[in-house]
Design a protein around this motif. Structure first.
Motif, PDB file in Angstrom:
ATOM      1  N   ALA A 186      -6.717   3.772   8.020  1.00 60.42           N
ATOM      2  CA  ALA A 186      -7.965   4.514   7.750  1.00 60.42           C
ATOM      3  C   ALA A 186      -7.752   5.630   6.744  1.00 60.42           C
ATOM      4  O   ALA A 186      -8.658   5.975   5.979  1.00 60.42           O
ATOM      5  CB  ALA A 186      -8.505   5.089   9.066  1.00 60.42           C
ATOM      6  N   ASP A 187      -6.579   6.191   6.685  1.00 62.29           N
ATOM      7  CA  ASP A 187      -6.280   7.278   5.743  1.00 62.29           C
ATOM      8  C   ASP A 187      -5.988   6.766   4.340  1.00 62.29           C
ATOM      9  O   ASP A 187      -5.908   7.562   3.399  1.00 62.29           O
ATOM     10  CB  ASP A 187      -5.091   8.098   6.246  1.00 62.29           C
ATOM     11  N   ARG A 188      -5.812   5.483   4.178  1.00 62.63           N
ATOM     12  CA  ARG A 188      -5.493   4.917   2.860  1.00 62.63           C
ATOM     13  C   ARG A 188      -6.579   3.914   2.490  1.00 62.63           C
ATOM     14  O   ARG A 188      -6.568   2.770   2.941  1.00 62.63           O
ATOM     15  CB  ARG A 188      -4.120   4.252   2.885  1.00 62.63           C
ATOM     16  N   PRO A 189      -7.515   4.358   1.598  1.00 63.33           N
ATOM     17  CA  PRO A 189      -8.640   3.464   1.207  1.00 63.33           C
ATOM     18  C   PRO A 189      -8.145   2.288   0.366  1.00 63.33           C
ATOM     19  O   PRO A 189      -7.144   2.377  -0.349  1.00 63.33           O
ATOM     20  CB  PRO A 189      -9.565   4.383   0.419  1.00 63.33           C
ATOM     21  N   GLY A 190      -8.822   1.204   0.495  1.00 66.73           N
ATOM     22  CA  GLY A 190      -8.482   0.003  -0.256  1.00 66.73           C
ATOM     23  C   GLY A 190      -9.407  -1.134   0.129  1.00 66.73           C
ATOM     24  O   GLY A 190     -10.130  -1.073   1.125  1.00 66.73           O
ATOM     25  N   ASP A 191      -9.421  -2.191  -0.699  1.00 61.99           N
ATOM     26  CA  ASP A 191     -10.271  -3.340  -0.420  1.00 61.99           C
ATOM     27  C   ASP A 191      -9.421  -4.596  -0.374  1.00 61.99           C
ATOM     28  O   ASP A 191      -8.350  -4.691  -0.982  1.00 61.99           O
ATOM     29  CB  ASP A 191     -11.340  -3.496  -1.508  1.00 61.99           C
ATOM     30  N   SER A 249     -13.075  -3.867   3.346  1.00 57.49           N
ATOM     31  CA  SER A 249     -12.035  -2.820   3.346  1.00 57.49           C
ATOM     32  C   SER A 249     -10.850  -3.256   4.205  1.00 57.49           C
ATOM     33  O   SER A 249     -10.928  -4.189   5.027  1.00 57.49           O
ATOM     34  CB  SER A 249     -12.621  -1.508   3.890  1.00 57.49           C
TER      35      SER A 249
END
Length: 553
Positions: A22-27, A40
């Motif tokens: 959750a602390d590292r955004p990405g798709d 996500s």
């Protein structure tokens, strides 16, 4: 507890993982069949976890459905087994309590619920129920059937052993005990029965090996094992005394080393030393045993240690024994016998009288009779000592299971038990046959109601006896035991009725009616004459008017 901790660690790890994503955004983009899906990383992780959980739940449900017949059958089988073991437990408790009916019912119920091939205790419960019902033949057959099963063999041998003991078949019971001892030497009952059997048959070496095995397996403690070895070695020394003197000597010495105060072992060791003319070592062994517990066999062997000694030398050896254990009846008797052999009647009489005072017994009175016969030959006094010997307590002897022997043996002739003989007074005589001796302390008697006096029959007066008062007739002076043990007449000063007796002696006896014959002693003080060698009664007994307890004879 460990499983709970592991589960908490797994949950904690999953939480850390999801927090990290959750602390590292990405798709995450997935292209499939011309379509493109973009989500996500957090959504993708949750979706994957849900798929895995769904697959696991489906697999678990499929497995339960597939194994449901086996699980149902197992449930009923376990329930049936639990009921069977409950019935078996109740039956064993009933058998121990002696409830034959409940034990038999529980045995039948347990046999229906549990396979007897898988649970051997069902056979034991059936045998116990048969014994309680009195059907010992069925019980023996059940125990014999147990011999074919290696797991039940020892139990069958135990049951057959107990049945043979109940029937009194000692040889059969020891046969089963020997078989059990071969299979399991640690069994106490089997080892004990086999040990008694080997000792009774004279297999001393086999019995000694069995004692060593018992000590190694800690079935018996160190002191008990030493005692048993001493008994067996003493019996072995006695058996080999005439055939193999070296082996007998080694066995006797080892037995005395294990039990220095055991009288038979000390006697056997001393005899072995005396046979080799080593009087000093043999005498030292006997002296040590005498200090611990005086024994007449020890005294006899010690005094006659040298066959060529004079009677005076034997008397000196007896006095040496007495110095080792003073104020003892056995010491006094040893000196008295040696003094009688040496012709010192005064010392012999004094020591025998001392033995009587210390511990009255048959041997002391018989020895006084021998002294009287050798010194004076007075038959009256000899018979008085013999009468006292009859009434005296019995001499100690070797006693085992009620059997009295003058010689020690390793096993009991009644039960075959090892180390059964004890040196004690046999308990065959219930009490004194006639009356208590003067030297023994009398117990206070219960008060007895006095009888009405019988009116004496007065004699017909004559001129010679007119005006004279009837007095007691002449009576011989009774004998008493002085401080040296000699019987002697009572002095005139000790008989206050002497003047009356002399006066009665001067009177003339007149005939009396026949019906007054029973009252003659009270009527005229008349007493029948005794034989010349009759010593009469003791003065204490003649003057003792205290009531006595009831006596059978």
């Amino acid at each position: 507890m460990i499983r709970i901790l592991f589960f908490l660690l797994v949950v904690f790890g999953l939480g850390l993982g999801f927090a990290w994503l959750a602390d590292r955004p990405g798709d995450m983009v997935i292209s499939f069949d011309g379509y493109q899906y973009q989500v996500s990383l957090m959504v993708a992780a949750v979706a994957i976890a849900a798929v895995v959980a769904t697959v696991m739940i489906v697999w678990w449900l499929t497995k339960i459905v597939w194994n449901s017949p086996y699980l149902v059958a197992r449930y009923f089988r376990v329930r049936r087994r639990d009921r069977g073991y409950q019935a078996l437990s109740t039956g064993m408790i009933a058998a121990g309590a002696g409830d034959a009916v409940l034990a038999r019912n529980m045995n039948k119920q347990a046999a229906k619920l549990i396979n007897s091939d898988q649970e051997p205790l069902i056979h034991l419960l059936e045998a116990q129920a048969s014994i309680l019902e009195g059907d010992h033949e069925a019980a023996r057959k059940k125990f014999e059937a147990m011999l074919d099963d290696p797991e039940m063999r020892l139990l069958g041998l135990r049951g057959l052993y107990l049945e043979a003991e109940r029937l009194g078949e000692r040889d059969v019971s020891r046969h089963y005990a020997a078989r059990a001892a071969e299979l399991a030497p640690q069994l106490g009952w089997a080892a004990e029965a086999t040990l008694d059997d080997k000792a009774e048959r004279g297999d001393w070496d086999g019995a000694l090996r069995l004692v060593d095995a018992q000590r190694s397996s800690k079935q018996v403690d160190k002191d008990a094992a030493a005692r048993r070895r001493a008994v067996l070695l003493t019996a072995k020394a006695m058996a080999l005394a005439e055939t193999d003197r070296n082996a007998a000597r080694a066995a006797a010495i080892e037995a005395n080393r294990l039990q220095p105060y055991f009288a038979p072992a000390a006697i056997a060791a001393a005899k072995a030393y005396f046979a080799q003319n080593d009087v000093r070592k043999g005498a030292r062994i006997l002296e040590a045993a005498w200090k611990a517990e005086p024994h007449p066999e020890i005294a006899d062997l010690y005094i006659h240690a040298r066959p060529g000694d004079a009677v005076g030398d034997r008397l000196q050896r007896a006095k040496k024994l007495q110095s080792l254990r003073q104020n003892n009846a056995e010491s006094a008797l040893a000196v008295a016998r040696a003094a009688l052999d040496a012709g010192d009647f005064k010392l012999a009489r004094a020591e025998a009288a001392s033995a009587v005072r210390l511990h009255p017994q048959e041997r002391a009175y018989l020895l006084l009779a021998d002294i009287e016969e050798a010194e004076s030959g007075d038959q009256g006094r000899i018979r008085q000592w013999l009468a006292k010997a009859v009434r005296a307590p019995r001499d100690p002897a070797w006693v085992a299971d009620g059997y009295v022997s003058d010689r020690w043996a390793a096993t009991s002739p009644v039960t075959g038990r090892l180390d059964a003989f004890e040196w004690k007074v046999p308990v065959e005589r219930l009490g004194q046959l006639i009356e208590q001796d003067d030297e023994r302390a009398r117990t206070p008697a219960l008060p007895v109601q006095a009888l009405e006096p019988v009116e004496p029959v007065s004699p017909v007066p004559t001129p010679a006896t007119a005006g004279a008062t009837p007095t007691a007739g002449p009576r011989e002076a009774p004998d008493t035991l002085d401080e040296t043990g000699r019987l002697g007449p009572v002095q005139p000063s000790q008989t206050p009725a002497a003047p009356a007796m002399q006066a009665a002696a001067d009177t003339t006896a007149m005939p009396v009616p026949p019906d007054a014959a029973d009252n003659l002693p009270r009527a005229v003080g008349f007493e029948p004459a005794r034989p010349p060698d009759d010593p009469g009664v003791d003065s204490a007994e003649a003057n003792d008017n205290t009531p006595r307890k009831f006596r059978l004879f």
